[in-house]
Scaffold this motif. Sequence first.
Motif, mmCIF file in Angstrom:
data_model
loop_
_atom_site.group_PDB
_atom_site.id
_atom_site.type_symbol
_atom_site.label_atom_id
_atom_site.label_comp_id
_atom_site.label_asym_id
_atom_site.label_seq_id
_atom_site.Cartn_x
_atom_site.Cartn_y
_atom_site.Cartn_z
ATOM 1 N N GLY A 27 0.818 -1.203 0.000
ATOM 2 C CA GLY A 27 0.000 0.000 0.000
ATOM 3 C C GLY A 27 0.853 1.254 0.000
ATOM 4 O O GLY A 27 1.704 1.440 -0.862
ATOM 5 N N ALA A 28 0.664 2.110 0.984
ATOM 6 C CA ALA A 28 1.430 3.347 1.077
ATOM 7 C C ALA A 28 2.681 3.203 1.935
ATOM 8 O O ALA A 28 3.340 4.202 2.231
ATOM 9 N N TYR A 29 3.056 1.969 2.299
ATOM 10 C CA TYR A 29 4.106 1.784 3.299
ATOM 11 C C TYR A 29 5.293 0.947 2.803
ATOM 12 O O TYR A 29 5.146 0.034 1.989
ATOM 13 N N LEU A 30 6.472 1.310 3.351
ATOM 14 C CA LEU A 30 7.669 0.493 3.302
ATOM 15 C C LEU A 30 7.869 -0.088 4.700
ATOM 16 O O LEU A 30 7.635 0.597 5.690
ATOM 17 N N VAL A 31 8.326 -1.333 4.774
ATOM 18 C CA VAL A 31 8.614 -1.965 6.061
ATOM 19 C C VAL A 31 10.084 -2.343 6.085
ATOM 20 O O VAL A 31 10.547 -3.100 5.220
ATOM 21 N N ASP A 32 10.844 -1.784 7.057
ATOM 22 C CA ASP A 32 12.286 -2.043 7.059
ATOM 23 C C ASP A 32 12.608 -3.338 7.804
ATOM 24 O O ASP A 32 11.725 -4.021 8.339
ATOM 25 N N LEU A 326 -7.371 13.282 -2.699
ATOM 26 C CA LEU A 326 -6.024 13.588 -2.203
ATOM 27 C C LEU A 326 -5.707 15.063 -2.397
ATOM 28 O O LEU A 326 -5.151 15.716 -1.497
ATOM 29 N N ALA A 327 -6.061 15.610 -3.557
ATOM 30 C CA ALA A 327 -5.829 17.029 -3.801
ATOM 31 C C ALA A 327 -6.581 17.893 -2.781
ATOM 32 O O ALA A 327 -6.054 18.888 -2.270
ATOM 33 N N ALA A 328 -7.812 17.488 -2.456
ATOM 34 C CA ALA A 328 -8.599 18.236 -1.466
ATOM 35 C C ALA A 328 -7.965 18.152 -0.081
ATOM 36 O O ALA A 328 -7.935 19.144 0.671
ATOM 37 N N LEU A 329 -7.411 16.994 0.263
ATOM 38 C CA LEU A 329 -6.732 16.843 1.556
ATOM 39 C C LEU A 329 -5.504 17.753 1.633
ATOM 40 O O LEU A 329 -5.245 18.362 2.679
ATOM 41 N N HIS A 330 -4.765 17.848 0.545
ATOM 42 C CA HIS A 330 -3.634 18.778 0.531
ATOM 43 C C HIS A 330 -4.112 20.209 0.773
ATOM 44 O O HIS A 330 -3.527 20.944 1.587
ATOM 45 N N ARG A 331 -5.140 20.622 0.042
ATOM 46 C CA ARG A 331 -5.636 22.000 0.187
ATOM 47 C C ARG A 331 -6.035 22.291 1.626
ATOM 48 O O ARG A 331 -5.690 23.344 2.182
ATOM 49 N N GLN A 332 -6.754 21.352 2.234
ATOM 50 C CA GLN A 332 -7.211 21.559 3.606
ATOM 51 C C GLN A 332 -6.034 21.669 4.577
ATOM 52 O O GLN A 332 -6.016 22.530 5.460
ATOM 53 N N ASN A 333 -5.059 20.803 4.423
ATOM 54 C CA ASN A 333 -3.940 20.779 5.370
ATOM 55 C C ASN A 333 -2.947 21.904 5.132
ATOM 56 O O ASN A 333 -2.311 22.377 6.089
ATOM 57 N N LEU A 334 -2.802 22.340 3.899
ATOM 58 C CA LEU A 334 -1.892 23.451 3.630
ATOM 59 C C LEU A 334 -2.385 24.758 4.248
ATOM 60 O O LEU A 334 -1.583 25.658 4.524
ATOM 61 N N GLN A 335 -3.689 24.853 4.475
ATOM 62 C CA GLN A 335 -4.250 26.092 5.013
ATOM 63 C C GLN A 335 -3.648 26.452 6.368
ATOM 64 O O GLN A 335 -3.543 27.627 6.718
ATOM 65 N N VAL A 398 -3.403 6.742 -0.005
ATOM 66 C CA VAL A 398 -3.249 7.261 1.356
ATOM 67 C C VAL A 398 -4.602 7.720 1.911
ATOM 68 O O VAL A 398 -5.493 8.113 1.164
ATOM 69 N N THR A 399 -4.710 7.673 3.227
ATOM 70 C CA THR A 399 -5.959 8.053 3.888
ATOM 71 C C THR A 399 -5.870 9.477 4.424
ATOM 72 O O THR A 399 -4.785 10.066 4.527
ATOM 73 N N ALA A 400 -7.019 10.007 4.804
ATOM 74 C CA ALA A 400 -7.064 11.346 5.380
ATOM 75 C C ALA A 400 -6.250 11.416 6.673
ATOM 76 O O ALA A 400 -5.550 12.410 6.919
ATOM 77 N N ASP A 401 -6.336 10.385 7.493
ATOM 78 C CA ASP A 401 -5.568 10.379 8.743
ATOM 79 C C ASP A 401 -4.065 10.374 8.469
ATOM 80 O O ASP A 401 -3.303 11.055 9.167
#
Length: 422
Positions: A27-32, A326-335, A398-401
Amino acid sequence: MTRSAIWHPFTQHALEPPMKRIASTEGAYLVDEDGNRLLDAISSWWVITHGHRHPAIMAAIRAATEAYDQIIFAEFSHAPAERLAEGLIEIAPAGLSHVFYSDSGSTSVEVALKMALGYFHNRGEARDRIVVIEASYHGDTIGTMSTGERGVFNAAYEPLLFGVDRLAFPEPGREQQTLDMFEDFCRSGRVAALVIEPLVLGAGGMKIYDAGTLAGLKEIALHHGCLLIADEVMTGWGRTGTMFASEQAAITPDILCTSKGLTAGALPLAATLCTGDIFDAHLSTDRRKTFFHSSSYTANPVACAAAVANLDIWRNEPVFERIENLAALHRQNLQRFEGDKRFANIRQSGTIAALDLVVPAGGYLAEAGPRMRRLFRERGLLIRPLGNVVYLMPPYCVTADEIGSTYDAIDEVASIVLGSAG
């Protein structure tokens, strides 16, 4: 610990600790090797789109290995390459009609440069100048280094590089300067092609410009009979919100380069798409007009099968919905950083977000970069700032969290770095 014999890319081994081994990806993860999970917030250098090891792509790779390994592509073809070419023409800007395969983003642009120069050479036209935008990065082969920004990356190799004409980056409010410079270069009658990263300059610092400027550059190129090469290696496959960034300017480049997300990041593969005119300029009973380019692994069948499976994912899954979310999540968090004096030039293009940490010494070699990278790793994040430029380009799963936690880490790490600097 025994020192590894491996020489890693873009790594100063005298300053870096021994590399951790990655044991698995999902998924969105690497595991070392110690079991630590790292959120891959930069898609492992911008290649992973849907997430690591998408089941459909992994299945296609396994199936292809039952029938294929490498096949010489100068004398034969195969079904995965044919199906992929048809699919690429279907999704590419209208007018691109031929596909040449290679194996990396750098080689796809190298191919494009040779196509452009070969086009005019075979037509008997004396056009030999290449135009680029300052701060560009197109790869690490000789031709692509020549068209990229000159500096610490390539100073040692200067004797190998050819000269190009450079346009000022179209800063907001100064776009006309860039257009006027290109017009001036074109008046010489010697310009063969403009090579450009559409909308976003990646390794040059995630510099973003508007689609109107890209459309204006295409109009000038068309008026003067020179070619426009769109390096969509990074910007393609939904990164800027559309399948290819060129779409937002409503243009068809004469040549389009794609790699990275072509196989959704699963295997190395690249393609250079061109118009019929460029192909026809190399089509002749005179063997001297042959397009003289190849690599041993051109159109590797297993990689092509992975890319065909990727196309099916785009057809059958709600990928664009994920991109919009994802684009909307960026906009919200960049604020949260608007008006924050720790940061400058807060910007976004689709799924790409970037902001500059305000430090006394910026640029790619800014000491803040490695410090931030280590602090992000301690917080379970793979983020590799470009000097003082912090950017995010995560896979679409990726998730919102996860995005919210990533921005929390940027907030925290910035305070630590600036606090220690003060």
